[in-house]
Design a protein around this motif. Structure first.
Motif, PDB file in Angstrom:
ATOM      1  N   THR A 188     -16.717   9.971   3.726  1.00 47.33           N
ATOM      2  CA  THR A 188     -16.270  10.159   5.103  1.00 47.33           C
ATOM      3  C   THR A 188     -14.947  10.904   5.145  1.00 47.33           C
ATOM      4  O   THR A 188     -14.759  11.805   5.967  1.00 47.33           O
ATOM      5  CB  THR A 188     -16.130   8.799   5.806  1.00 47.33           C
ATOM      6  N   TYR A 189     -14.023  10.544   4.250  1.00 48.40           N
ATOM      7  CA  TYR A 189     -12.735  11.225   4.208  1.00 48.40           C
ATOM      8  C   TYR A 189     -12.917  12.712   3.938  1.00 48.40           C
ATOM      9  O   TYR A 189     -12.305  13.551   4.600  1.00 48.40           O
ATOM     10  CB  TYR A 189     -11.827  10.601   3.139  1.00 48.40           C
ATOM     11  N   ALA A 193       0.834  -1.206   0.000  1.00 43.91           N
ATOM     12  CA  ALA A 193       0.000   0.000   0.000  1.00 43.91           C
ATOM     13  C   ALA A 193       0.866   1.252   0.000  1.00 43.91           C
ATOM     14  O   ALA A 193       0.562   2.236  -0.691  1.00 43.91           O
ATOM     15  CB  ALA A 193      -0.928  -0.007   1.210  1.00 43.91           C
ATOM     16  N   ASP A 194       1.960   1.238   0.741  1.00 43.44           N
ATOM     17  CA  ASP A 194       2.846   2.396   0.795  1.00 43.44           C
ATOM     18  C   ASP A 194       3.555   2.612  -0.538  1.00 43.44           C
ATOM     19  O   ASP A 194       3.751   3.758  -0.962  1.00 43.44           O
ATOM     20  CB  ASP A 194       3.851   2.222   1.924  1.00 43.44           C
ATOM     21  N   MET A 195       3.933   1.529  -1.213  1.00 44.97           N
ATOM     22  CA  MET A 195       4.571   1.670  -2.527  1.00 44.97           C
ATOM     23  C   MET A 195       3.609   2.269  -3.544  1.00 44.97           C
ATOM     24  O   MET A 195       4.008   3.105  -4.362  1.00 44.97           O
ATOM     25  CB  MET A 195       5.093   0.322  -3.023  1.00 44.97           C
ATOM     26  N   VAL A 196       2.355   1.863  -3.502  1.00 40.73           N
ATOM     27  CA  VAL A 196       1.365   2.436  -4.415  1.00 40.73           C
ATOM     28  C   VAL A 196       1.232   3.936  -4.152  1.00 40.73           C
ATOM     29  O   VAL A 196       1.270   4.752  -5.079  1.00 40.73           O
ATOM     30  CB  VAL A 196       0.000   1.724  -4.261  1.00 40.73           C
ATOM     31  N   ASN A 197       1.127   4.317  -2.884  1.00 42.93           N
ATOM     32  CA  ASN A 197       1.000   5.724  -2.534  1.00 42.93           C
ATOM     33  C   ASN A 197       2.252   6.509  -2.914  1.00 42.93           C
ATOM     34  O   ASN A 197       2.167   7.592  -3.493  1.00 42.93           O
ATOM     35  CB  ASN A 197       0.729   5.882  -1.041  1.00 42.93           C
ATOM     36  N   SER A 198       3.415   5.979  -2.603  1.00 40.62           N
ATOM     37  CA  SER A 198       4.660   6.683  -2.899  1.00 40.62           C
ATOM     38  C   SER A 198       4.864   6.858  -4.400  1.00 40.62           C
ATOM     39  O   SER A 198       5.309   7.917  -4.849  1.00 40.62           O
ATOM     40  CB  SER A 198       5.843   5.931  -2.307  1.00 40.62           C
ATOM     41  N   ILE A 231      -4.521  17.354  -6.321  1.00 40.61           N
ATOM     42  CA  ILE A 231      -4.115  15.976  -6.582  1.00 40.61           C
ATOM     43  C   ILE A 231      -3.686  15.302  -5.280  1.00 40.61           C
ATOM     44  O   ILE A 231      -3.970  14.123  -5.058  1.00 40.61           O
ATOM     45  CB  ILE A 231      -3.004  15.937  -7.649  1.00 40.61           C
ATOM     46  N   SER A 232      -3.025  16.041  -4.404  1.00 36.47           N
ATOM     47  CA  SER A 232      -2.609  15.473  -3.115  1.00 36.47           C
ATOM     48  C   SER A 232      -3.815  15.071  -2.269  1.00 36.47           C
ATOM     49  O   SER A 232      -3.791  14.043  -1.592  1.00 36.47           O
ATOM     50  CB  SER A 232      -1.753  16.476  -2.348  1.00 36.47           C
ATOM     51  N   VAL A 233      -4.869  15.862  -2.315  1.00 30.34           N
ATOM     52  CA  VAL A 233      -6.089  15.531  -1.570  1.00 30.34           C
ATOM     53  C   VAL A 233      -6.720  14.261  -2.144  1.00 30.34           C
ATOM     54  O   VAL A 233      -7.168  13.384  -1.399  1.00 30.34           O
ATOM     55  CB  VAL A 233      -7.080  16.719  -1.589  1.00 30.34           C
ATOM     56  N   ILE A 234      -6.732  14.148  -3.459  1.00 26.37           N
ATOM     57  CA  ILE A 234      -7.288  12.954  -4.096  1.00 26.37           C
ATOM     58  C   ILE A 234      -6.458  11.718  -3.735  1.00 26.37           C
ATOM     59  O   ILE A 234      -7.005  10.652  -3.420  1.00 26.37           O
ATOM     60  CB  ILE A 234      -7.380  13.146  -5.622  1.00 26.37           C
ATOM     61  N   LEU A 235      -5.126  11.865  -3.752  1.00 22.24           N
ATOM     62  CA  LEU A 235      -4.265  10.746  -3.355  1.00 22.24           C
ATOM     63  C   LEU A 235      -4.485  10.364  -1.901  1.00 22.24           C
ATOM     64  O   LEU A 235      -4.466   9.182  -1.543  1.00 22.24           O
ATOM     65  CB  LEU A 235      -2.795  11.087  -3.592  1.00 22.24           C
ATOM     66  N   SER A 236      -4.718  11.349  -1.058  1.00 22.57           N
ATOM     67  CA  SER A 236      -4.998  11.058   0.348  1.00 22.57           C
ATOM     68  C   SER A 236      -6.308  10.290   0.495  1.00 22.57           C
ATOM     69  O   SER A 236      -6.423   9.405   1.359  1.00 22.57           O
ATOM     70  CB  SER A 236      -5.063  12.350   1.158  1.00 22.57           C
ATOM     71  N   ALA A 237      -7.289  10.617  -0.337  1.00 21.38           N
ATOM     72  CA  ALA A 237      -8.553   9.876  -0.303  1.00 21.38           C
ATOM     73  C   ALA A 237      -8.342   8.430  -0.719  1.00 21.38           C
ATOM     74  O   ALA A 237      -8.910   7.509  -0.121  1.00 21.38           O
ATOM     75  CB  ALA A 237      -9.582  10.545  -1.220  1.00 21.38           C
ATOM     76  N   ILE A 238      -7.492   8.209  -1.723  1.00 19.80           N
ATOM     77  CA  ILE A 238      -7.193   6.839  -2.139  1.00 19.80           C
ATOM     78  C   ILE A 238      -6.478   6.096  -1.017  1.00 19.80           C
ATOM     79  O   ILE A 238      -6.753   4.929  -0.744  1.00 19.80           O
ATOM     80  CB  ILE A 238      -6.368   6.848  -3.441  1.00 19.80           C
ATOM     81  N   MET A 239      -5.571   6.777  -0.329  1.00 19.45           N
ATOM     82  CA  MET A 239      -4.866   6.133   0.782  1.00 19.45           C
ATOM     83  C   MET A 239      -5.813   5.847   1.945  1.00 19.45           C
ATOM     84  O   MET A 239      -5.586   4.906   2.700  1.00 19.45           O
ATOM     85  CB  MET A 239      -3.682   6.980   1.231  1.00 19.45           C
ATOM     86  N   ALA A 240      -6.860   6.640   2.097  1.00 17.64           N
ATOM     87  CA  ALA A 240      -7.858   6.339   3.124  1.00 17.64           C
ATOM     88  C   ALA A 240      -8.559   5.020   2.810  1.00 17.64           C
ATOM     89  O   ALA A 240      -8.879   4.245   3.718  1.00 17.64           O
ATOM     90  CB  ALA A 240      -8.874   7.474   3.221  1.00 17.64           C
TER      91      ALA A 240
END
Length: 136
Positions: free
Chosen positions: A107-108, A30-35, A59-68
């Protein structure tokens, strides 16, 4: 039933015995996908202009939603381990993407908006502090 800290730690050690590598590998995936996504965004975005900074923030907010969504999968994996299930699956990491992604993202964004509203006074104070006249 209230347990002491040492008892909780002993229970956690017992549940993780022989299963420690599995959740770590799942968290690393999961961390590799996010990074990877974050690196691609940072390489292609132009942060020298205000528009580029806003696009990068969006884009950072969208990536944070995916990481949620990934965090829900990580929690599901941890739950399986805590319940002492025989074989937790690596597919548990993707649990959030199976029919729950819309609820997680809503929710995020509710949490994000709440944090944003709470940060507004600090942002105003920072701007006012930066434009104050110099005293010598």
């Amino acid at each position: 039933m209230k347990l002491k800290s040492s008892q909780l730690k002993a229970n956690a050690r017992g549940h993780l015995t022989g299963k420690y590598a599995f959740p770590m590998i799942a968290y690393m995936i999961a961390d590799m996908v996010n990074s990877t996504m974050a690196m691609v965004v940072s390489l292609v975005s132009d942060t020298k202009s205000d528009t580029g900074q806003l696009i990068n923030l969006g884009i950072s907010v969208i990536l944070s939603a995916i990481m949620a969504i990934f965090a829900v999968g990580q929690n599901k994996l941890s739950l399986h381990i805590a319940r002492n299930d025989q074989y937790p699956a690596i597919s548990d990491i993707w649990y959030g993407f199976r029919g729950h992604a819309d609820n997680i993202i809503v929710t995020y964004f509710r949490i994000f908006i709440r944090k944003f509203v709470y940060a507004i006074p600090f942002g105003i104070a920072a701007v006012l502090y930066s434009i104050r006249p110099e005293t010598s």
